[in-house]
Design a protein around this motif. Structure first.
Motif, short mmCIF file in Angstrom:
data_model
loop_
_atom_site.label_atom_id
_atom_site.label_comp_id
_atom_site.label_asym_id
_atom_site.label_seq_id
_atom_site.Cartn_x
_atom_site.Cartn_y
_atom_site.Cartn_z
N UNK A 69 -15.33 -1.21 4.38
CA UNK A 69 -14.84 -0.43 3.67
C UNK A 69 -15.13 0.51 3.11
N UNK A 70 -14.97 1.67 4.32
CA UNK A 70 -15.27 2.68 4.65
C UNK A 70 -13.74 3.31 5.33
N UNK A 71 -13.16 2.30 5.95
CA UNK A 71 -11.96 2.75 6.50
C UNK A 71 -10.80 2.35 5.09
N UNK A 72 -11.74 1.50 3.88
CA UNK A 72 -10.38 0.49 3.00
C UNK A 72 -10.44 2.06 2.19
N UNK A 73 -12.11 2.70 2.00
CA UNK A 73 -11.48 4.41 1.25
C UNK A 73 -10.71 5.49 2.52
N UNK A 74 -10.51 5.73 3.41
CA UNK A 74 -10.51 6.25 3.93
C UNK A 74 -8.60 6.17 3.66
N UNK A 75 -8.59 5.04 3.88
CA UNK A 75 -6.69 5.00 4.35
C UNK A 75 -5.94 4.55 2.98
N UNK A 76 -6.82 4.12 1.84
CA UNK A 76 -6.03 3.64 0.75
C UNK A 76 -5.63 2.50 0.50
N UNK A 77 -6.45 1.60 1.37
CA UNK A 77 -5.36 -0.07 1.34
C UNK A 77 -6.54 -1.04 1.32
N UNK A 78 -6.25 -2.42 1.42
CA UNK A 78 -7.34 -2.96 1.38
C UNK A 78 -7.35 -3.94 2.88
N UNK A 79 -8.37 -4.86 2.48
CA UNK A 79 -8.57 -6.04 4.05
C UNK A 79 -7.15 -6.70 4.43
N UNK A 80 -6.16 -6.58 3.63
CA UNK A 80 -5.12 -7.24 4.43
C UNK A 80 -4.15 -6.66 4.80
#
Length: 269
Positions: A69-80
């Motif tokens: 979830x932290x990666x998602x927020x940092x890169x502005x992306x989702x799981x895919x």
């Protein structure tokens, strides 16, 4: 839990908090699969992580989920973005988080190792405990975008491939989407630098276009009027060059360099 604590010490990117995790983008599902509402008020059991090559192999789903979830927020992306992901819930049979098919996942492992090595070197070289260091995390560079390029670089690449009008349209679109966030620099520096780089590449029309766009947003940018004047000078348009430089002097009357340039320009007119 000892291995988990050690990983948090060595890898700044794992310093997750509830506040950051809560910023994970919506609409594409959270990394690891957002837990749907469970029957009887409880959440379903998340599948155990597989194919862990960077993180400890005994990491549980509960440990890996906030990291993702932290990666998602940092890169502005989702799981895919990195995973073979069809959508929530985590138990969706089409989701294959263990797969290494995507290049983005392979690159993520490289970047994680890089961040870990930088943080370890900082701790070693500075002789400070990890708790007292500002650790390198994903968001340190990415700041909410997947490809962490400087905005001026984005502008110049687009201008080179598709023309200055496309670059300016892209700038306006990005400004609408990201203004107020930390992703890009929308101060007068970005388009001013794009204008000066265009002059260096002997593209005065591009320089003029970038400077004029900058002035539309930053009307008091004396240096933008100065670089606008330089663009006009390259085109042998002395009248407009003088007008732009006069405006630069008006906005920054203490700048002797601007005054000297204006005097020389008028003397040669």
């Amino acid at each position: 839990m000892k291995r988990f604590s050690t990983s948090l010490t060595l890898v700044g990117v794992l310093l997750v908090t509830v506040a950051i995790s809560a910023q994970a983008p919506q609409g594409g599902g959270r990394a690891g699969g957002a837990a749907p509402e469970g029957r009887g008020g409880g959440a379903p059991q998340l599948p155990a992580p597989k194919n862990l090559t960077f993180f400890p192999k005994d990491f549980t789903a509960q440990q890996i989920l906030p990291v993702m979830q932290n990666f998602n927020a940092a890169l502005g992306v989702n799981c895919g973005y990195c995973h073979v992901f069809d959508g929530p819930p985590a138990t969706n049979p089409k989701n294959d988080f263990a797969s290494d098919d995507k290049e983005t996942k392979k690159k993520a492992r490289v970047m994680l190792a890089l961040a870990r090595d930088v943080n370890m070197k900082l701790q070693s070289e500075l002789g400070k405990p990890a708790a007292e260091l500002t650790n390198v995390q994903c968001i340190t560079c990415h700041r909410g975008v997947a490809i962490p390029k400087q905005l001026v670089t984005v502008m110049m690449e687009t201008a080179g491939k598709e023309g200055v009008n496309k670059a300016i349209a892209q700038y306006n679109d990005l400004r609408k989407q990201y203004y107020g966030a930390q992703a890009y620099d929308f101060s007068d520096a970005t388009l001013f630098n794009a204008a000066t780089q265009s002059l260096a590449a002997n593209k005065p029309d591009d320089a003029i276009a970038f400077a004029q766009t900058n002035l539309a947003y930053h009307g008091n940018s004396a240096r933008s009027y100065q670089v606008l004047s330089q663009g006009y000078q390259r085109k042998m348009d002395t009248n407009h060059a003088i007008q732009a430089l006069e405006k630069a002097v008006e906005l920054d009357p203490m700048n002797q360099g601007f005054k000297n340039q204006l005097q020389q320009l008028k003397g040669g007119a």
